[in-house]
Enzyme design. Structure first.
Site, PDB file in Angstrom:
ATOM      1  N   ALA A   1      -6.576  20.518  -7.395  1.00  0.00           N
ATOM      2  CA  ALA A   1      -5.727  21.496  -6.680  1.00  0.00           C
ATOM      3  C   ALA A   1      -4.998  20.810  -5.530  1.00  0.00           C
ATOM      4  O   ALA A   1      -3.798  21.016  -5.310  1.00  0.00           O
ATOM      5  CB  ALA A   1      -6.585  22.646  -6.151  1.00  0.00           C
TER       6      ALA A   1
ATOM      7  N   ASP B   1      -0.158   5.131   0.905  1.00  0.00           N
ATOM      8  CA  ASP B   1      -0.359   6.136   1.962  1.00  0.00           C
ATOM      9  C   ASP B   1      -0.466   5.484   3.340  1.00  0.00           C
ATOM     10  O   ASP B   1      -1.324   4.649   3.565  1.00  0.00           O
ATOM     11  CB  ASP B   1      -1.610   6.948   1.660  1.00  0.00           C
TER      12      ASP B   1
ATOM     13  N   ASP C   1      -1.671  -0.100   6.218  1.00  0.00           N
ATOM     14  CA  ASP C   1      -1.650   0.716   7.450  1.00  0.00           C
ATOM     15  C   ASP C   1      -3.030   0.896   8.046  1.00  0.00           C
ATOM     16  O   ASP C   1      -3.161   1.431   9.157  1.00  0.00           O
ATOM     17  CB  ASP C   1      -1.082   2.109   7.130  1.00  0.00           C
TER      18      ASP C   1
ATOM     19  N   HIS D   1     -10.052  18.492  -5.922  1.00  0.00           N
ATOM     20  CA  HIS D   1      -9.124  17.350  -5.877  1.00  0.00           C
ATOM     21  C   HIS D   1      -7.913  17.586  -6.774  1.00  0.00           C
ATOM     22  O   HIS D   1      -6.779  17.218  -6.412  1.00  0.00           O
ATOM     23  CB  HIS D   1      -9.832  16.040  -6.255  1.00  0.00           C
TER      24      HIS D   1
ATOM     25  N   ARG E   1     -13.774  11.041  -0.448  1.00  0.00           N
ATOM     26  CA  ARG E   1     -13.748  11.687   0.874  1.00  0.00           C
ATOM     27  C   ARG E   1     -14.403  13.065   0.800  1.00  0.00           C
ATOM     28  O   ARG E   1     -15.165  13.459   1.674  1.00  0.00           O
ATOM     29  CB  ARG E   1     -12.282  11.811   1.340  1.00  0.00           C
TER      30      ARG E   1
ATOM     31  N   ASN F   1       0.483  10.698  -7.516  1.00  0.00           N
ATOM     32  CA  ASN F   1       1.056  10.690  -6.151  1.00  0.00           C
ATOM     33  C   ASN F   1       2.038   9.526  -5.992  1.00  0.00           C
ATOM     34  O   ASN F   1       3.054   9.645  -5.321  1.00  0.00           O
ATOM     35  CB  ASN F   1      -0.059  10.558  -5.105  1.00  0.00           C
TER      36      ASN F   1
ATOM     37  N   ASP G   1       0.880  -1.167   0.000  1.00  0.00           N
ATOM     38  CA  ASP G   1       0.000   0.000   0.000  1.00  0.00           C
ATOM     39  C   ASP G   1       0.925   1.228   0.000  1.00  0.00           C
ATOM     40  O   ASP G   1       2.114   1.123   0.327  1.00  0.00           O
ATOM     41  CB  ASP G   1      -0.871  -0.058   1.262  1.00  0.00           C
TER      42      ASP G   1
ATOM     43  N   THR H   1      -2.791   0.636  -4.270  1.00  0.00           N
ATOM     44  CA  THR H   1      -3.182   1.824  -3.529  1.00  0.00           C
ATOM     45  C   THR H   1      -4.481   2.403  -4.062  1.00  0.00           C
ATOM     46  O   THR H   1      -4.868   2.126  -5.201  1.00  0.00           O
ATOM     47  CB  THR H   1      -2.081   2.913  -3.639  1.00  0.00           C
ATOM     48  N   THR H   2      -5.168   3.196  -3.240  1.00  0.00           N
ATOM     49  CA  THR H   2      -6.343   3.919  -3.746  1.00  0.00           C
ATOM     50  C   THR H   2      -5.951   5.348  -4.115  1.00  0.00           C
ATOM     51  O   THR H   2      -6.786   6.098  -4.605  1.00  0.00           O
ATOM     52  CB  THR H   2      -7.448   4.021  -2.661  1.00  0.00           C
ATOM     53  N   THR H   3      -4.693   5.718  -3.901  1.00  0.00           N
ATOM     54  CA  THR H   3      -4.324   7.111  -4.204  1.00  0.00           C
ATOM     55  C   THR H   3      -4.160   7.281  -5.710  1.00  0.00           C
ATOM     56  O   THR H   3      -4.147   6.317  -6.471  1.00  0.00           O
ATOM     57  CB  THR H   3      -3.051   7.530  -3.448  1.00  0.00           C
TER      58      THR H   3
HETATM   59  C1  XBP Z   1      -5.030   6.320   1.009  1.00  0.00           C
HETATM   60  C2  XBP Z   1      -6.202   7.012   0.473  1.00  0.00           C
HETATM   61  C3  XBP Z   1      -5.986   8.122  -0.514  1.00  0.00           C
HETATM   62  C4  XBP Z   1      -5.208   9.268   0.133  1.00  0.00           C
HETATM   63  C5  XBP Z   1      -5.386  10.545  -0.655  1.00  0.00           C
HETATM   64  O1  XBP Z   1      -4.591   5.518  -0.053  1.00  0.00           O
HETATM   65  O2  XBP Z   1      -7.314   6.624   0.780  1.00  0.00           O
HETATM   66  O3  XBP Z   1      -7.262   8.567  -0.877  1.00  0.00           O
HETATM   67  O4  XBP Z   1      -5.751   9.498   1.433  1.00  0.00           O
HETATM   68  O5  XBP Z   1      -4.979  10.346  -1.988  1.00  0.00           O
HETATM   69  P1  XBP Z   1      -3.786   4.117   0.257  1.00  0.00           P
HETATM   70  P2  XBP Z   1      -5.994  10.735  -3.184  1.00  0.00           P
HETATM   71  O6  XBP Z   1      -4.641   3.026  -0.370  1.00  0.00           O
HETATM   72  O7  XBP Z   1      -2.456   4.300  -0.420  1.00  0.00           O
HETATM   73  O8  XBP Z   1      -3.663   3.974   1.754  1.00  0.00           O
HETATM   74  O9  XBP Z   1      -6.527  12.111  -2.862  1.00  0.00           O
HETATM   75  O10 XBP Z   1      -5.139  10.719  -4.436  1.00  0.00           O
HETATM   76  O11 XBP Z   1      -7.054   9.667  -3.166  1.00  0.00           O
HETATM   77 MG    MG Z   2      -2.896   3.230   3.351  1.00  0.00          MG
END
Ligand code: XBP
Ligand code: MG
Length: 249
Positions: free
Chosen positions: A87, A13, A186, A85, A57, A131, A11, A125-127
């Site tokens: 920005a 973030d 995490d 998002h 979110r 990023n 993962d 990841t969901t990011t």
């Molecule tokens: C964590 C998330 C992401 C980040 C923000 O991703 O949920 O949304 O908080 O990034 P991970 P974005 O799966 O890596 O823990 O604004 O690009 O979503």
């Molecule tokens: Mg995470």
């Protein structure tokens, strides 16, 4: 059945790096730039992190503020969220490129050791992809894609964690079954996504996720500092032996 370990799936973030306080700062910078009277503090953001995905979110936050507001033309709210998002992502990427975001202890050493053991590396990841690229380019250098060839992200897998879509996508691209892989997460959403894909998972919580429920994790550790491939193999062995005893009972 205890298959040989073939790949580590990380993962981003909170796992590769403790990024959420920078995402939080970037969200607040985007709100200010849009002239909105919104400011998320750490306590509120900890709550909002129950929703994976920055856009999702923001949508959850909007619904919380304006549950009764109907978006007449159907575009005003999605357009605002898209603008915010974009920005926020630009602000976050700038922080990463300034070197503000470092990998968590032990991550780089484990990735390097995994390479020496012939294990494949992947990201789930969901990011947003920008990023991931900014963080890994900074941490692993411009050739980072050679070290981590398989990346599932918020764009390739729009169904966000705890949905297992990104992990199932990464398994398919690795060409490996879940029992041959080990995931690192995490958060509770991340652990649930990896477990739903059948992947053993080591959890390293952050301050934002330390109160989450990590039932089903292979290990819950303060960080990956000092963790080597041999530790991963021993934990897997012990867990599978316990499962075998449980199954035989
Ligand atoms: C964590 C998330 C992401 C980040 C923000 O991703 O949920 O949304 O908080 O990034 P991970 P974005 O799966 O890596 O823990 O604004 O690009 O979503
Ligand atoms: Mg995470």
């Amino acid at each position: 059945m205890n298959q040989p370990l073939r790949a580590l799936v990380f993962d981003v973030d909170g796992t590769l790096a403790d990024t959420e306080r920078f995402h939080l700062r970037a969200f607040n910078e985007a709100f200010a730039a849009e002239g909105l009277p919104w400011h998320w503090d750490e306590a509120l953001y900890t709550e909002l992190l129950a929703v994976s995905g920055g856009k999702e979110r923001l949508q959850a936050w909007w619904r919380r503020l304006h549950a009764q507001v109907i978006d007449i033309d159907g575009h005003a709210v999605p357009d605002l969220i898209e603008r915010l998002h974009d920005a926020k992502t630009a602000a976050y990427e700038a922080m990463v490129n300034e070197g503000l975001v470092e990998l968590r202890p032990g991550v780089l050493a484990l990735m390097e050791q995994a390479g020496r053991h012939g294990l494949q590396l992947a990201i789930a990841t969901t990011t947003s992809p920008v990023n991931v690229a900014a963080l890994l380019r900074r941490a692993l250098g411009p050739q980072w894609r050679l070290l981590v060839p398989v990346v599932g992200d918020g764009e390739s897998a729009p169904r966000k964690k705890p949905h297992p879509q990104v992990y199932l996508q990464v398994l398919a691209r690795l060409g490996l079954p879940a029992p041959a892989c080990l995931a690192f997460e995490d958060s509770a959403n991340g652990l649930r996504a990896a477990r739903a894909a059948g992947i053993d998972t080591v959890v390293t919580p952050t301050a934002f996720t330390r109160d989450h429920d990590f039932g089903g994790a292979l290990q819950v550790l303060p960080s990956l500092a000092g963790v080597g491939v041999d530790d991963l193999l021993a934990w897997r062995e012990r867990a599978h032996a316990a499962q075998a005893v449980g199954a035989a009972a």
